[in-house]
Design a protein around this motif. Structure first.
Motif: not given
Length: 332
Positions: A100-111
């Motif tokens: 699909t031309k895009l693979s993005l993941a942002i794994r959050c480090k919220h307290p």
């Protein structure tokens, strides 16, 4: 500070999704659509027409520039870094390697610090872990699949140590919480794509950490790049080693994952399982349950070939160990 403010502005189209403290991870599997995974809610698909492929590539270029790693859609289409200020883990791959031309993941480090009850550890198990780290300085590996809270749990274990311990952290992405150790230091190794950034590689980092008198050597996540260095640290005679690794069971940790990572890095070692059984004291296995919480399911002692906890239940051995422990003095 102005530079960080500028990158915050550039990241705003993504931040509107990951800023919610309940967000565990946000992902994109194709342009213009965001998937948000929130604690207690689950996954939600949200239209995001402004997040075109071109916009994501532009964000990646800016983020790569600030974090001093390489990104180019044509020659270096993968970006792995930490978002400044918020410290969320950013992973993106664009181009021909993705259908699909895009693979993005942002794994959050919220307290979010889970209680011991939430991670499935009764008081006697907490006492066992505290003794292993604080008094016995045992070598400990925290194992689990991706996004099971391994680093969060490792940081929870570090809270058992007093502020004056000489804690040396070795990572390629800063996630370990070591600021309170006034005699400690955080070391960062270069990733493959950032060797021109003035950072040293894992071998040089290993040589350095062995010469600066650590009380505890803490590796972040074991990967193909640092598995050999981690074995070197374990074999150096130190105690108080800790790390995390992707594995579904203690057996995988010993028999497959280190071997796999070392082999992928081009090293050839046939005796890794025997090596680990002699040098690792405790493996803590974590798994994610249906409620979204991460819980301890197994605790195994390789040197003794004994299970302290098996399938989320304490064994007879574990109960005997806990019963025989004397009262512990609290760390200051």
């Amino acid at each position: 500070m102005a530079r960080l403010s500028a990158i915050s502005t550039i990241l705003q189209p993504l931040a509107v999704f990951y800023d919610d403290p309940a967000t565990v991870e946000m992902r994109m599997t194709r342009p213009k659509v965001v998937i948000v995974d929130r604690r207690g809610v689950g996954k939600i698909e949200i239209p995001a027409p402004e997040l075109t492929l071109g916009k994501i590539e532009s964000i990646c270029r800016s983020l790569a520039n600030v974090t001093k790693v390489k990104f180019d859609p044509d020659r270096a289409p993968k970006l792995s870094c930490v978002i400044p200020e918020v410290r969320h883990r950013f992973e993106c791959l664009v181009g021909a390697s993705v259908q699909t031309k895009l693979s993005l993941a942002i794994r959050c480090k919220h307290p979010f610090v889970p209680t011991w009850e939430q991670v499935g550890a009764p008081p006697e198990m907490v006492a066992y872990l505290k003794r292993a780290i604080l008094k016995d300085s045992k070598n400990i590996i925290v194992a689990g699949a991706t996004n099971t809270g391994k680093t969060t749990f490792l940081n929870k274990l570090l809270k058992f140590l007093p502020d004056d311990r000489r804690v040396i952290a070795a990572e390629d992405t800063p996630e370990l919480e070591i600021d309170r150790f006034f005699d400690g230091v955080g070391l960062l190794a270069a990733r493959e794509e950032s060797t021109s950034s003035g950072m040293v590689d894992w071998r040089q980092l290993y040589d350095h950490e062995m010469r600066i008198t650590p009380d505890h050597v803490i590796f972040g996540e074991i990967s193909t790049q640092n598995a050999f260095a981690a074995l070197g640290a374990l074999n150096s005679g130190i105690t108080g080693f800790m790390c995390t690794i992707h594995a579904e069971s203690p057996e995988q940790v010993l028999n497959r994952k280190f071997v796999q990572n070392i082999a992928w890095a081009g090293q050839n070692m046939r005796d890794v399982p025997e090596f680990l059984r002699e040098l690792v004291d405790v493996i803590v296995q974590i798994k994610r349950d249906t409620s979204g919480y991460r819980r301890i399911t197994d605790i195994y002692e390789p040197r003794n070939n004994t299970w302290v906890m098996k399938d989320a239940a304490m064994t007879d051995h574990g109960l005997r160990v806990v019963a025989s422990m004397p009262p512990m003095k609290e760390a200051s």
